[in-house]
Each structure stands twice: as structure tokens, then as C-alpha cells.
Scaffold this active site. Structure first.
Site, PDB file in Angstrom:
ATOM      1  N   ARG A  77      16.343   1.934   4.310  1.00 57.01           N
ATOM      2  CA  ARG A  77      17.325   2.973   4.607  1.00 57.01           C
ATOM      3  C   ARG A  77      17.153   3.419   6.047  1.00 57.01           C
ATOM      4  O   ARG A  77      16.021   3.504   6.544  1.00 57.01           O
ATOM      5  CB  ARG A  77      17.131   4.187   3.705  1.00 57.01           C
ATOM      6  N   SER A 142       6.037   1.831   3.800  1.00 57.25           N
ATOM      7  CA  SER A 142       5.284   2.016   2.541  1.00 57.25           C
ATOM      8  C   SER A 142       4.320   0.879   2.234  1.00 57.25           C
ATOM      9  O   SER A 142       4.344   0.295   1.141  1.00 57.25           O
ATOM     10  CB  SER A 142       6.278   2.172   1.398  1.00 57.25           C
ATOM     11  N   ASP A 195       4.988   6.413   2.892  1.00 57.36           N
ATOM     12  CA  ASP A 195       5.970   7.192   2.110  1.00 57.36           C
ATOM     13  C   ASP A 195       5.327   8.382   1.382  1.00 57.36           C
ATOM     14  O   ASP A 195       5.978   9.401   1.147  1.00 57.36           O
ATOM     15  CB  ASP A 195       6.749   6.307   1.122  1.00 57.36           C
TER      16      ASP A 195
HETATM   17  C1  BGC Z   1       1.653   0.603  -0.915  1.00 57.56           C
HETATM   18  C2  BGC Z   1       1.582   2.041  -0.422  1.00 57.56           C
HETATM   19  C3  BGC Z   1       2.823   2.792  -0.823  1.00 57.56           C
HETATM   20  C4  BGC Z   1       3.059   2.656  -2.323  1.00 57.56           C
HETATM   21  C5  BGC Z   1       4.316   3.401  -2.788  1.00 57.56           C
HETATM   22  C6  BGC Z   1       1.980   0.574  -2.410  1.00 57.56           C
HETATM   23  O1  BGC Z   1       2.167  -0.755  -2.801  1.00 57.56           O
HETATM   24  O2  BGC Z   1       0.427  -0.047  -0.694  1.00 57.56           O
HETATM   25  O3  BGC Z   1       1.440   2.053   0.990  1.00 57.56           O
HETATM   26  O4  BGC Z   1       2.678   4.131  -0.466  1.00 57.56           O
HETATM   27  O5  BGC Z   1       3.172   1.295  -2.663  1.00 57.56           O
HETATM   28  O6  BGC Z   1       5.463   2.931  -2.155  1.00 57.56           O
END
Ligand code: BGC
Length: 474
Positions: A77, A142, A195
Site C-alpha cells: 500500500r 514487515s 509493522d
Molecule cells: C515478520 C515480522 C512482521 C510480522 C507481521 C513476520 O513474518 O518477520 O517482521 O512484523 O511477520 O507482519
């Protein structure tokens, strides 16, 4: 959860036992979780516990117009957020699904595609301001990154099925900035956050006092505010590490809980899922808790029972083969939304489940098949919710939040928490079991973070550039 009828009751009792998570298991697992959080702060090669260079949380009075980018497990996004103070904001965004080819292809191509999408967005939504000055952009990314500053993030590893190995170990902010500059856009990526950090920042903007942000979505993770002095693995005096507040937000990357200790109560299906995953032995907690994996776990169990002749049997008396099972035999072809729909099917004949198997896999189901499938979904999601509560309880205990006078506010985002039937109920039930119902009711507020990734990215960019000029709405 009612026990389904099945002509082989031992199948049901085997499943019940395999996914059981007794109340007596909570305390030991919470203590182990606290131990791993602590190890992550004090030594390398433990739970990542990544210092984020976010030293302060917003007060709610921030104002300005800021761009953010949200690269999650499923979608990209691009957002333009107007922070108008008093915890209020407006967000305009455009969303694209990330194709499998982009997820699995070279990382450089993924970032070039992202920059094209930023350009597409800016052409429509940032026309006037773009001619005036540089836009700050907060990048909500993320995936686990080692941060060397608020705007430097070296990708440690991909998760959630992404594979672009060419960018592992590199600063993803620089890669994106180079692509943005090549398109001559007036945009500077001045903050990179996870995130969960976004969820924490966005929740605090609206609900001052929040200190924990969590995602229960495609993946799972948690960020929280920690005393700088507890983060002893960082050498004192390291560049940019002096916190003006003596506090620092930590991105736990708690999906890695249990990787080394083997503390998680895994069963044969967890082992099957892990061995077929792109990263065997990693993200073991995430593999029992988050949306991407619990739906794959449900598929693994249903597929296994089908091959053994314990589901979808017809008059021929022969178990189904992979060829007859179609997409049900294919990894990740059973998504979390489908699983939620099946668990939420309360019709007598379990019509949604019947329709789903017929339409998607051309499989006829008996009432007993459908009850067993619903039961499998319930067992897996209830265990996921209980394990999620273990992580939350560990954080609350580690930070001794219940001994402080203020409310424990926890911002949570992600499809599992927001949409999955019963997930939140089971999670709250488990917290009541770990603490006690009266304490949970009086002291703990689980708040759905409104667009944590989009708004949180904007707030991170704001906090970084607040000394400088940024756009104000005309
Ligand atoms: C990632 C994290 C992320 C989480 C939620 C995980 O697979 O390693 O960095 O915050 O997913 O999106």
C-alpha cells in the site's frame, strides 16, 4: 467446540490430543518466553529483539501530511496521511496485491516495482505539493531488519514466503531510495519501521499510554517500549544509540520464539509443515500462530487424513490420491479467509464447507467429513489464540505492567485478530486463564489499531523530520 461424529472416533481423539494446550502448560511457557525475550536483549543468536531507533512515542498532537509505504506479506500500500492532532487522522491509500512472481523473484525487481507504484500514487495524490519540496516517506517493512539508524534497515532474512536472496544483508531503504531517485520523485525515505512498531505508534497517537503493538495477521510479531539500559547487547556509545528518553522501542520478532529451545508443544503436523516450508527450523512460534501458517496447517491435516482414507471416502472404499485431491494436495492453497469461513459455518449441514470443497477441489463431503474439517480448524485456531496469549502475558510480566497504576493498553492489528471468528474470544479467554478474569477486565485493554502500518509509518516519518519543514494541509 463440539466433538464431531466420525466413524473412527480414534481419529478425533488423536487430533484432540495433538492440538491440546492444557491450562497447566501456560506458566512454564510464559516463563520460557520471558527468558528468550531477555536473552534477545542481552546476546546475539537469540530472539532478534531488534533496537529500532524509535526513542519516543507520539503525544497525539502531531500535525502534517506525510507519505508512507506498507509492504506486508500479501499487499503493498502507498498512503498519504494527514495527521490533524488530537489523535485524529485521515488516510488516502492505494493497494496492490504482490504477485507470487514478485515474492519469489529477485528482490531488486520487487523494489523497482514498488517505486513504480509510488510514482503511480504520487502522480495522482501528491501533484501540487510535489513541486514545492521533498516529501518525507515512512517505510513500514514487515520483515526482520537489522537497524543501524532510523533510516537504515539491513534485511536479515525474508519471511512469509518471500525469496529475493539478492537483497538479503542489504539496506532496503537505500535500494528503494535509489529506485525513487531514478524516477526523479521528490520523496525521501526518512524512516523504516516494522509493522508492529507502526501499530504501536498509531495506537499511541490515539490512546496515549500504549506501550505494546502486535500483529496477528499473515505473520505475527510484537514491538514494545523497553528501558535502554536493558538492551545490553548493544555496545554503549554505538553511533545513534544515545536515547534522549532512556527508552527505545524494540522489535521483538517473536515469531522466532522456541526456534532454539524446542519449548513449543509441536506435533507431527507442525513438523510436516516446518519441513516443507521455505525456512525449516525458523519462525516456529509464527508457524503455530499466524494466518499464513495455520491455514497451511489445516490443509496439511486434512490432506494427511484424506490420503489415509479418513476423509472423503466413497463407495469405492479407496483413499483419495493426490491427483484426486487437486489443489488440496498443493502447498498454501487453503487460505486463512477460507479457514475462517469454515469455522464460522454454523448451518446444520455445514453448507459453506460442503460448497467450498465441491467448488474448489471437486470433492464430495459427508456430514462427518464436514464436522471433522470444522473441528480441525477450531483446534488449530484455538491453539493459535492460546499461544498468542502466552506472548502477550510474557511481555506484560517482563515489563511488570500490571504493577503500575496505569491501564495496560495493547494495540493489535492483522486479519487473524480483526476477522477470524473466535480468535479474539479465545485469546481473551486464555489471558483470563493466565492472569485472572477480574485483573484482565480491570487492567488490560486490547485495542484494534486502526491502520497501524499506514498511519504508524507516517508518524515514524513525522517524528524523524519534525525539526524540519513538512507539509501542512492548506
Ligand atoms: C515478520 C515480522 C512482521 C510480522 C507481521 C513476520 O513474518 O518477520 O517482521 O512484523 O511477520 O507482519
Amino acid at each position: 467446540m463440539s466433538t464431531p461424529s466420525h466413524e473412527h472416533p480414534e481419529v478425533i481423539s488423536h487430533l484432540t490430543k495433538a492440538f491440546a494446550f492444557p491450562i497447566s502448560a501456560y506458566d512454564g511457557l510464559v516463563d520460557q518466553f520471558i527468558k528468550e525475550l531477555h536473552e534477545g536483549l542481552t546476546q546475539e543468536n537469540a530472539m532478534p529483539m531488534i533496537p529500532t531507533f524509535v526513542y519516543e512515542l507520539p503525544g497525539g498532537d502531531e500535525t502534517g501530511v506525510i507519505l508512507s509505504l506498507d509492504l506486508g506479506g500479501t499487499n503493498l500500500r502507498v498512503c498519504r496521511t494527514t495527521l490533524s492532532g488530537k489523535g485524529q487522522f485521515e488516510i488516502t491509500h492505494k493497494k496492490w496485491t504482490i504477485s507470487d512472481a514478485l515474492k519469489k523473484g529477485p528482490g531488486k525487481e520487487l523494489f523497482a516495482w514498488i517505486a513504480d507504484r509510488i510514482q503511480e500514487f504520487a502522480d495522482v495524490y501528491c501533484l501540487n505539493e510535489q513541486t514545492q519540496a521533498t516529501y518525507p516517506l515512512g517505510m513500514t517493512f514487515s520483515f526482520p531488519c537489522e537497524q543501524l539508524d532510523i533510516n537504515v534497515g539491513k534485511l536479515l532474512t525474508w519471511t512469509k514466503g518471500f525469496r529475493g536472496v539478492d537483497v538479503i544483508g542489504q539496506d532496503v531503504v537505500k535500494i528503494l531510495q535509489d529506485q525513487i531517485d531514478a524516477r526523479k520523485l521528490n520523496i525521501t525515505v526518512n524512516a523504516i519501521i516494522n509493522d508492529t512498531v507502526g501499530t504501536l505508534l498509531a495506537t499511541t497517537y490515539k490512546h496515549p499510554g500504549c506501550e505494546i503493538g502486535i500483529i496477528f495477521g499473515t505473520g505475527t510479531n510484537c514491538a514494545y517500549l523497553e528501558n535502554q539500559s536493558a538492551i545490553t547487547k548493544i555496545k554503549l556509545g554505538a553511533p545513534n544509540f544515545a536515547s534522549p528518553t532512556n527508552m527505545q522501542v524494540i522489535n521483538t520478532e517473536w515469531g522466532a520464539f522456541g526456534n532454539k529451545s524446542g519449548a513449543l508443544p509441536t506435533n507431527q503436523y507442525d513438523a510436516m509443515l516446518d519441513s516443507r516450508s521455505s525456512q525449516p527450523g525458523k519462525q516456529l512460534y509464527e508457524k503455530m500462530v499466524s494466518g499464513l501458517y495455520i491455514s497451511e496447517l489445516a490443509r496439511t491435516v486434512v490432506h494427511d487424513l484424506a490420503l489415509k482414507g479418513e476423509l472423503f471416502m466413497d463407495a469405492s472404499g479407496k483413499p483419495k490420491t493426490d491427483a484426486e485431491l487437486g489443489d488440496l494436495a498443493v502447498k498454501e492453497r487453503f487460505d486463512g479467509a477460507m479457514m475462517g469461513t469454515m469455522e464460522g459455518d454454523n448451518s446444520t449441514g455445514l453448507d459453506d464447507i460442503e460448497k467450498h470443497f465441491l467448488t474448489n477441489y471437486s470433492l464430495n463431503t459427508s456430514q462427518s467429513d464436514r464436522e471433522t474439517i470444522k473441528y480441525i480448524c477450531q483446534l488449530i485456531s484455538a491453539r493459535a489464540a492460546r499461544l498468542s496469549a502466552v506472548g502477550i502475558a510474557a511481555l506484560i510480566k517482563k515489563r511488570e505492567l500490571l504493577t503500575k497504576p496505569k491501564q495496560v493498553i495493547i494495540g493489535i492489528d492483522g486479519s487473524l485478530f480483526n476477522k477470524y471468528p473466535n480468535f479474539r474470544r479465545h485469546l481473551e479467554g486464555a489471558l483470563n486463564e493466565i492472569f485472572d478474569a477480574a485483573t484482565v477486565k480491570a487492567k488490560i485493554s486490547l485495542i484494534h489499531a486502526e491502520d497501524g502500518s499506514g498511519v504508524g509509518g507516517a508518524i515514524a516519518a513525522y517524528l524523524t523530520c519534525k525539526e524540519r519543514c513538512y507539509f501542512q494541509d492548506e
